[in-house]
Every structure is written in C-alpha cells, then in structure tokens.
Enzyme design. Structure first.
Site, PDB file in Angstrom:
ATOM      1  N   CYS A 120      -0.935  -5.876  54.855  1.00 55.51           N
ATOM      2  CA  CYS A 120       0.362  -5.334  55.230  1.00 55.51           C
ATOM      3  C   CYS A 120       1.497  -6.272  54.812  1.00 55.51           C
ATOM      4  CB  CYS A 120       0.387  -5.021  56.725  1.00 55.51           C
ATOM      5  SG  CYS A 120       1.669  -3.818  57.179  1.00 55.51           S
ATOM      6  N   HIS A 155      -4.246  -1.448  56.928  1.00 55.67           N
ATOM      7  CA  HIS A 155      -4.879  -2.205  58.015  1.00 55.67           C
ATOM      8  C   HIS A 155      -6.388  -1.957  58.046  1.00 55.67           C
ATOM      9  CE1 HIS A 155      -1.267  -3.606  60.286  1.00 55.67           C
ATOM     10  NE2 HIS A 155      -0.714  -2.667  59.537  1.00 55.67           N
ATOM     11  N   GLU A 161      -8.543  -3.504  59.753  1.00 59.60           N
ATOM     12  CA  GLU A 161      -9.111  -3.654  61.096  1.00 59.60           C
ATOM     13  C   GLU A 161      -9.083  -2.335  61.856  1.00 59.60           C
ATOM     14  OE1 GLU A 161      -4.999  -3.360  62.076  1.00 59.60           O
ATOM     15  OE2 GLU A 161      -5.985  -4.460  60.486  1.00 59.60           O
TER      16      GLU A 161
END
Length: 416
Positions: free
Chosen positions: A276, A371, A373
């Site tokens: 990001c 992202h 995650e």
C-alpha cells in the site's frame, strides 16, 4: 439545494437530525449515528460488504469520512479481537441502514455504542448510493458531518454557506504528511507464532494494521516494529534479514523521510517488501512520481492481474494515490541516473489499469499496492509473505519467480 439554511434538511425530528455537506455544496440529510457534533475530512467510499470494524480501525483512514456502500452496517456488533489498531481512525462514518441490534456470538457491544465511546461523529439514513455516484462523478472531496448543537447558530438553523465554508477550511489530503500522526510512539516486537525460517524483519510503521506483523510472524519471522521516524542506524542495529514498509495515510509525495530511509535500505542491499503506502514509497524512492486518484480504491473485491503469470487475484484495497510507472515494459528506475537498475510493474488493477505492484530486477525489492494480509477480505495474495521469506532466504537479487501465484492455494490453506 436552493435553500439558504439547513431547515428543510432537519425533518420532523430535528433533535436526531444530522447533515453531511460536501465542499461543492451538495448536502445530504439523515440521522445522527454515534457521537454528535462536527467532523470534517476527505469523504471516501468503501465497497466492502464485511469488515467494517477493520475499516474503522485502519490507520490509513486517518482524516477521512468513510461512506459504506453496503446498506446494512452494524449487524455483527463490535468485539475486542478484530480491531486493526488501538482506536478508530476514521474522522466520520456514513451508513444507510444501521443495525437495530447486533446479532453475533462474538459481539460485545453495538457499533453505535463504540462510535459514541470513541467520539466518532456519524450519520445514518442517507442515500449512500446517490452519494457514491456523486463522488465517482466529481471525485472525492472534503466534507463535514454536523449534528446536535453543530446544526444551530444562536439557536437558529445554520446557513448552508457557513457549513460549506467550515468544510473548505479543513486540510486537503494532497500534500498531507500524516504517517507521524498514526505511527507507534515506541518500538515493539511481535514474536514468531508459526513454522518457517527464523528471519528477523524490521517493519516501519507508517500506519500498520495489526494483522500484518501477525502474518509475518505466522511464517516464523520475528518482527521489530519501529516508528515512522526510525533511521537506518536504528534498522541496522537490529541486524535484520529484511525490511518491510506498511500501509499508511496521506500523500506519498510529502513522506520525504520515508523515501530517504528506503533509499538507504536499498543502498544497504537489504531485502525489501512494501504494501500500500509502502508501494508508493518504493515508487518514489526509485524515482517515479505518484498522483492522486479521482476516487481511489477502497474495498475487498478489487481484481488485480499478476503480469508475469497472467493470474487474476481478488484483493483488498485502501488507497487514494498511485505510482506513475510504465506498464507493460521493463524500465530503468529514474533516480540518480538509474542506480537501482531495472524495474517492472508486476501487478495491474483491471478496473482502471492502475499500477498495483512493483518488482526490482537488480535489487532485492518488491511491493504491492493492496493488502495481502486481507483482514477482512480474500486471501488470494497471501503468497506474497512467502515470497518475502524466500527472498530473504535465497539471497537473490530479485524477487522475480519466488513463491509466485501458484502458491496461492497452499497459502490460503495456511490462512484458513
């Protein structure tokens, strides 16, 4: 709107009324949700149908009023396990139909109660579809949510003009350096929690989400999270095997310390992975520009093409800026006469051809704009954490070909 004051917007129950005003003069009426008062910020929309608690606590939303496009918000309440940080970071929250009661076995309190407790001003019962269409056509802009006493001046409804002037006085996102406002004040360590190579990673907190160091720790890494103002001396004192730059708020062109620090990391030959904001910082460190998107990418269903494999990943996004790098061709990084060698755009957004990843071919560095995650969200990109581990283990000069997208299924199994 043609009325001089907000009187027509207050409805039959002015005691519960709230008004959202945009800097172009467009106004939306609704009901107070969460705390009452005044809040201003950049108005953006999120298309995720789940994960509102993670959205609220994502530091990347600092100074932004978030509009949820999914109509029903608050159904699962709020718990103490899912936050991505220690507090709610959004400046304001806009929903259409808030849940009348939370219904989930993990719920500990209602969303409205949490917003009130943390002083977050919100608005409900507005046409979020019309608002989103307006932002897509005009671009994201500053706005303000006003409720309670903030709707009155000397006991009378305020003039629209005065609300617009207050909104116009709010700081713009372009040119804002915000990472220091959201970063951890002190370093801390996340210990390994799973099998894998015992790497030491330094993660620079530019607005990091708690799930990110957890994903690294699950792969056997010891993660030292350092504040945004850390120096190369601080990093090297920990003798890391790799360095990670996190997501975060603000304009990457204003993050001059982070760019300078990353150049020192690259000069030291340390393997680098960024996500990001960390992708934008890599782009600027390499000498590419960045620019502000008209309305950004915020949601958990964004299709991204892995250019090397041709595989499409569904990914989680939250960004309003992007890297200006050439797509479809190998380029020499412009900074300092090309001292960082060759670079390619590794991932491209399929909705609008925005750069979604960078891969250096002559220094051990890569990054993605989304992202991996993914909390909440899909796990298609979880293999990128394995790629970072392989980059540190292999000593390769490039991440190219390491733990590519065909590892997705195995990584997803590990996540689940």
């Amino acid at each position: 709107m043609t009325a001089d004051t907000i009187s027509p917007l207050l409805g039959e129950h002015p005691e519960d009324a709230a008004v959202l005003v945009l800097e172009d003069g467009r106004a939306f009426s609704g009901r107070a949700f969460g705390a009452t008062g005044t809040t201003t910020g950049e108005v953006v929309f999120n298309t995720g149908m789940t994960g509102y608690q993670e959205t609220l606590t994502d530091p990347s939303y600092h100074r932004q009023i978030v509009v949820m496009t999914a109509p029903h918000i608050g159904n699962t309440g709020v718990n103490d396990e899912d936050p991505e940080s220690h507090k709610i970071w959004v400046s304001g929250f806009v929903v259409r139909d808030p849940a009348r009661r939370a219904s989930n076995w993990r719920s500990e309190r209602s969303l409205d109660e949490e917003l009130r407790a943390q002083g977050v001003v919100g608005i409900s019962d507005i046409d979020t579809r019309a608002l989103t269409r307006h932002l897509r056509e005009r671009g994201v802009m500053r706005g303000g949510v006003f409720s309670g006493p903030a709707l009155l001046e000397h006991g009378y409804p305020r003039r629209i003009e005065s609300l617009v002037q207050e909104v116009a006085g709010a700081p713009a996102m372009a040119g804002a350096d915000l990472t220091g406002e959201v970063s951890t004040p002190q370093a801390y360590v996340v210990e390994p929690s799973g099998p894998g190579a015992p790497h030491t990673v330094v993660a620079i907190d530019l607005g990091i989400k708690s799930m990110t160091p957890q994903r690294l720790a699950e792969r056997g890494m010891r993660v030292h999270v350092l504040p945004a103002d850390a120096t190369i001396t601080d990093i090297q004192a920990l003798a890391p095997d790799g360095v990670f730059f996190s997501n975060g708020p603000g304009d990457p062109s204003a993050a001059t310390h982070a760019v300078a620090l990353l150049r020192e990391v690259l000069d030291a030959g340390l393997p680098y992975f960024g996500i990001c904001f960390g992708n934008q910082i890599l782009g600027r460190a390499l000498g590419f520009g960045t620019y502000k998107l008209e309305y950004g990418h915020r949601g958990i269903n964004q299709p991204v093409l892995d250019v090397r494999t041709g595989k499409v990943e569904i990914t989680s996004h939250n960004h309003g800026f992007a890297v200006d790098a050439p797509i479809g061709q190998e380029a020499t990084a412009p900074h300092d006469g090309g001292r960082y060698g060759r670079v390619v755009v590794s991932h491209v957004g399929l909705n609008d051809d925005v750069v979604e990843g960078l891969e250096c071919l002559d220094v051990p560095a890569f990054s993605v704009q989304y992202h991996p995650e993914a909390a909440a969200g899909p796990h298609d990109a979880a293999y990128l954490f394995d790629r970072f581990a392989d980059l540190m283990s292999s000593g390769a000069r490039s991440a190219s070909g390491l733990s590519a997208s065909d590892a997705t299924d195995a990584a997803s199994t590990k996540e689940n």
